[in-house]
Design a protein around this motif. Structure first.
Motif, PDB file in Angstrom:
ATOM      1  N   SER A  79     -36.130  40.319 -78.173  1.00 19.88           N
ATOM      2  CA  SER A  79     -35.652  39.355 -78.951  1.00 19.88           C
ATOM      3  C   SER A  79     -36.549  38.727 -79.841  1.00 19.88           C
ATOM      4  N   GLY A  80     -37.888  39.178 -79.958  1.00 13.52           N
ATOM      5  CA  GLY A  80     -38.815  38.659 -80.871  1.00 13.52           C
ATOM      6  C   GLY A  80     -39.827  37.669 -80.051  1.00 13.52           C
ATOM      7  N   ALA A  81     -41.028  37.606 -80.688  1.00 13.36           N
ATOM      8  CA  ALA A  81     -41.883  36.388 -80.072  1.00 13.36           C
ATOM      9  C   ALA A  81     -41.365  34.924 -80.153  1.00 13.36           C
ATOM     10  N   ALA A  82     -40.433  34.750 -81.109  1.00 13.88           N
ATOM     11  CA  ALA A  82     -39.734  33.342 -81.133  1.00 13.88           C
ATOM     12  C   ALA A  82     -39.210  33.050 -80.086  1.00 13.88           C
ATOM     13  N   ALA A  83     -38.564  34.133 -79.430  1.00 16.79           N
ATOM     14  CA  ALA A  83     -37.834  33.658 -78.024  1.00 16.79           C
ATOM     15  C   ALA A  83     -38.754  33.479 -76.614  1.00 16.79           C
ATOM     16  N   LEU A  84     -40.251  33.512 -77.008  1.00 17.30           N
ATOM     17  CA  LEU A  84     -41.065  33.496 -75.909  1.00 17.30           C
ATOM     18  C   LEU A  84     -41.032  31.989 -75.191  1.00 17.30           C
ATOM     19  N   PRO A  85     -41.046  30.886 -75.934  1.00 19.55           N
ATOM     20  CA  PRO A  85     -41.075  29.598 -75.322  1.00 19.55           C
ATOM     21  C   PRO A  85     -39.829  29.264 -74.416  1.00 19.55           C
ATOM     22  N   TYR A  86     -38.519  29.980 -74.931  1.00 19.66           N
ATOM     23  CA  TYR A  86     -37.301  29.818 -74.172  1.00 19.66           C
ATOM     24  C   TYR A  86     -37.384  30.623 -72.694  1.00 19.66           C
ATOM     25  N   SER A  87     -37.649  31.633 -73.100  1.00 15.01           N
ATOM     26  CA  SER A  87     -37.929  32.631 -71.978  1.00 15.01           C
ATOM     27  C   SER A  87     -38.813  32.133 -70.772  1.00 15.01           C
ATOM     28  N   LEU A  88     -40.033  31.813 -71.231  1.00 14.57           N
ATOM     29  CA  LEU A  88     -41.020  31.333 -70.335  1.00 14.57           C
ATOM     30  C   LEU A  88     -40.699  30.162 -69.653  1.00 14.57           C
ATOM     31  N   SER A  89     -39.934  29.250 -70.430  1.00 11.30           N
ATOM     32  CA  SER A  89     -39.485  27.865 -69.961  1.00 11.30           C
ATOM     33  C   SER A  89     -38.401  28.228 -68.750  1.00 11.30           C
ATOM     34  N   GLY A  90     -37.565  28.899 -69.208  1.00 12.27           N
ATOM     35  CA  GLY A  90     -36.388  29.314 -68.364  1.00 12.27           C
ATOM     36  C   GLY A  90     -36.863  29.978 -67.217  1.00 12.27           C
ATOM     37  N   GLY A  91     -37.610  31.136 -67.447  1.00 12.87           N
ATOM     38  CA  GLY A  91     -38.192  31.869 -66.130  1.00 12.87           C
ATOM     39  C   GLY A  91     -39.082  31.223 -65.063  1.00 12.87           C
ATOM     40  N   LEU A  92     -40.157  30.398 -65.683  1.00 11.70           N
ATOM     41  CA  LEU A  92     -40.765  29.663 -64.955  1.00 11.70           C
ATOM     42  C   LEU A  92     -40.073  28.745 -64.172  1.00 11.70           C
ATOM     43  N   LEU A  93     -39.263  27.841 -64.883  1.00 10.54           N
ATOM     44  CA  LEU A  93     -38.403  26.924 -63.869  1.00 10.54           C
ATOM     45  C   LEU A  93     -37.452  27.636 -62.774  1.00 10.54           C
ATOM     46  N   SER A  94     -37.028  28.640 -63.368  1.00  9.43           N
ATOM     47  CA  SER A  94     -35.824  29.260 -62.528  1.00  9.43           C
ATOM     48  C   SER A  94     -36.867  29.852 -61.377  1.00  9.43           C
ATOM     49  N   PHE A  95     -38.079  30.275 -61.494  1.00  8.08           N
ATOM     50  CA  PHE A  95     -38.948  31.100 -60.359  1.00  8.08           C
ATOM     51  C   PHE A  95     -39.218  29.820 -59.453  1.00  8.08           C
ATOM     52  N   SER A  96     -39.683  28.792 -60.210  1.00  5.82           N
ATOM     53  CA  SER A  96     -40.242  27.574 -59.093  1.00  5.82           C
ATOM     54  C   SER A  96     -39.053  26.951 -58.396  1.00  5.82           C
ATOM     55  N   VAL A  97     -37.847  27.140 -58.823  1.00  4.11           N
ATOM     56  CA  VAL A  97     -36.789  26.671 -57.914  1.00  4.11           C
ATOM     57  C   VAL A  97     -36.443  27.521 -56.860  1.00  4.11           C
ATOM     58  N   LEU A 122     -31.087  26.068 -67.708  1.00  5.24           N
ATOM     59  CA  LEU A 122     -31.614  24.644 -67.890  1.00  5.24           C
ATOM     60  C   LEU A 122     -33.147  24.660 -68.743  1.00  5.24           C
ATOM     61  N   GLY A 123     -33.670  25.679 -68.091  1.00  6.95           N
ATOM     62  CA  GLY A 123     -34.982  25.488 -68.627  1.00  6.95           C
ATOM     63  C   GLY A 123     -35.046  26.273 -70.129  1.00  6.95           C
ATOM     64  N   GLN A 124     -34.271  26.878 -70.447  1.00  7.29           N
ATOM     65  CA  GLN A 124     -33.957  27.367 -71.788  1.00  7.29           C
ATOM     66  C   GLN A 124     -33.555  26.269 -72.707  1.00  7.29           C
ATOM     67  N   ILE A 125     -32.849  25.645 -72.131  1.00  9.96           N
ATOM     68  CA  ILE A 125     -32.085  24.503 -72.986  1.00  9.96           C
ATOM     69  C   ILE A 125     -33.133  23.372 -73.382  1.00  9.96           C
ATOM     70  N   ILE A 126     -34.044  23.061 -72.237  1.00 13.00           N
ATOM     71  CA  ILE A 126     -34.997  22.056 -72.330  1.00 13.00           C
ATOM     72  C   ILE A 126     -35.866  22.581 -73.442  1.00 13.00           C
ATOM     73  N   ALA A 127     -36.418  23.832 -73.424  1.00  9.74           N
ATOM     74  CA  ALA A 127     -37.238  24.311 -74.583  1.00  9.74           C
ATOM     75  C   ALA A 127     -36.613  23.967 -75.744  1.00  9.74           C
ATOM     76  N   ALA A 128     -35.368  24.456 -75.863  1.00  5.25           N
ATOM     77  CA  ALA A 128     -34.602  24.341 -77.222  1.00  5.25           C
ATOM     78  C   ALA A 128     -34.583  22.789 -77.747  1.00  5.25           C
ATOM     79  N   ALA A 129     -34.300  21.834 -76.703  1.00  7.93           N
ATOM     80  CA  ALA A 129     -34.387  20.503 -77.076  1.00  7.93           C
ATOM     81  C   ALA A 129     -35.593  19.996 -77.433  1.00  7.93           C
ATOM     82  N   LEU A 130     -36.690  20.543 -76.867  1.00 10.53           N
ATOM     83  CA  LEU A 130     -38.147  20.038 -77.355  1.00 10.53           C
ATOM     84  C   LEU A 130     -38.365  20.743 -78.737  1.00 10.53           C
TER      85      LEU A 130
END
Lengths: 174, 123
Positions: A79-97, A122-130
């Protein structure tokens, strides 16, 4: 857990490497799916099969490592480095839960995975919203939560089957 | 871990909860009225506001140099042209209801419909 702890470090490394590689292949398959999502860089998270398998077979530390490798590598590859914040946000939130729910022990793999899938979105959306600074992302919440949850159920099914097989396999090779 | 339980009773509760949350969001966003104007944000700052009742096109040059063309016709706003790689903003279609949003993440552009126009009568 006895069977798992008895496998050699080398074997464990090989297993985890295979899991990580599978995650990247799943990531590639995800790029082939045309997802009519208004918010870009949002992926259903099929690669989470690997994270869940690692979580149940090995443990939190290993699963988190796999998850991070998956996020960074598939972002760079697909996806490109631009996708990192979304993936990280989604992945980490998902993992924690998922880790939290798994510790509760009242949920099965499918439930944990469904929640993981929904929170991944949800994590990805939150990143997008921010990043976009536009809070009206709530419009996308409903379909994305359902997609994430549904994907999670599917992922959970596949993960559960694999986890069962891995258990047999480990007994075999020991 | 061999034979980790696949499906337990509480799983259904969890899934039901997710579905419920989705329904709540759906209900919240349903209360949308026909919009009167569209606000265009580039890089988080307001770029301009355009009335939905006036047909026309506006070219938005974003902070990184990316260009989107916003077109308004028939009370709908859409991104008719964009130079971003994925063109998801263009594929998003047209929006007209208050609160509806189109985003172009590579260009950091977003446009959101605002205001309440009741049956064509705008404030």
């Amino acid at each position: 857990m006895n069977d798992i702890e008895s496998i050699s470090k080398t074997r464990k490394l090989v297993f985890l490497s295979l899991l990580a590689a599978s995650a990247l292949i799943l990531g590639y398959i995800e790029t082939l799916i045309p997802l009519p999502s208004p918010v870009p860089y949002i992926k259903p998270g099929l690669g989470n099969v690997v994270v869940i398998v690692a979580l149940y077979v090995f443990g939190a530390k290993e699963a988190l490592t796999i998850s991070l490798i998956k996020i960074i590598m598939s972002s760079l590859l697909y996806s490109g480095a631009a996708a990192l914040p979304y993936s990280l946000s989604g992945g980490l939130l998902s993992f924690s839960v998922m880790l939290l729910l798994k510790k509760c022990s009242i949920f099965g793999v499918i439930g944990v995975s469904a929640a993981g899938g929904a929170f991944h979105m949800l994590g990805q959306i939150i990143a997008a919203a921010l990043i976009i600074e536009n809070i009206s992302i709530s419009f996308f919440m409903a379909p994305l939560l359902l997609t994430g949850g549904a994907a999670g159920v599917f992922v959970g099914l596949v993960s559960g089957i694999i986890i069962g097989r891995v258990g047999e396999f480990i007994n075999h090779i020991n | 871990m061999k034979g980790a339980a696949m499906l337990k009773k509480f799983d259904f509760l969890l899934i039901a909860f997710i579905v419920l949350a989705a329904i709540c969001f759906k209900a919240y966003s349903r209360a949308a009225y026909k919009g009167a104007y569209v606000s265009v944000y580039s890089g988080g700052m307001l770029y301009g506001e355009y009335s939905l009742s006036e047909n026309g096109a506006a070219e938005v040059v974003n902070t990184d140099g990316g260009v989107n063309v916003i077109e308004i016709s028939g009370g709908f706003a859409r991104v008719s042209h964009a130079d971003c790689p994925d063109k998801l903003c263009v594929r998003q279609g047209a929006v007209s209801k208050s609160g509806e949003t189109i985003v172009c993440i590579p260009n950091r552009l977003s446009l959101q419909v605002g205001g309440e126009g009741l049956d064509g009568i705008t404030k």
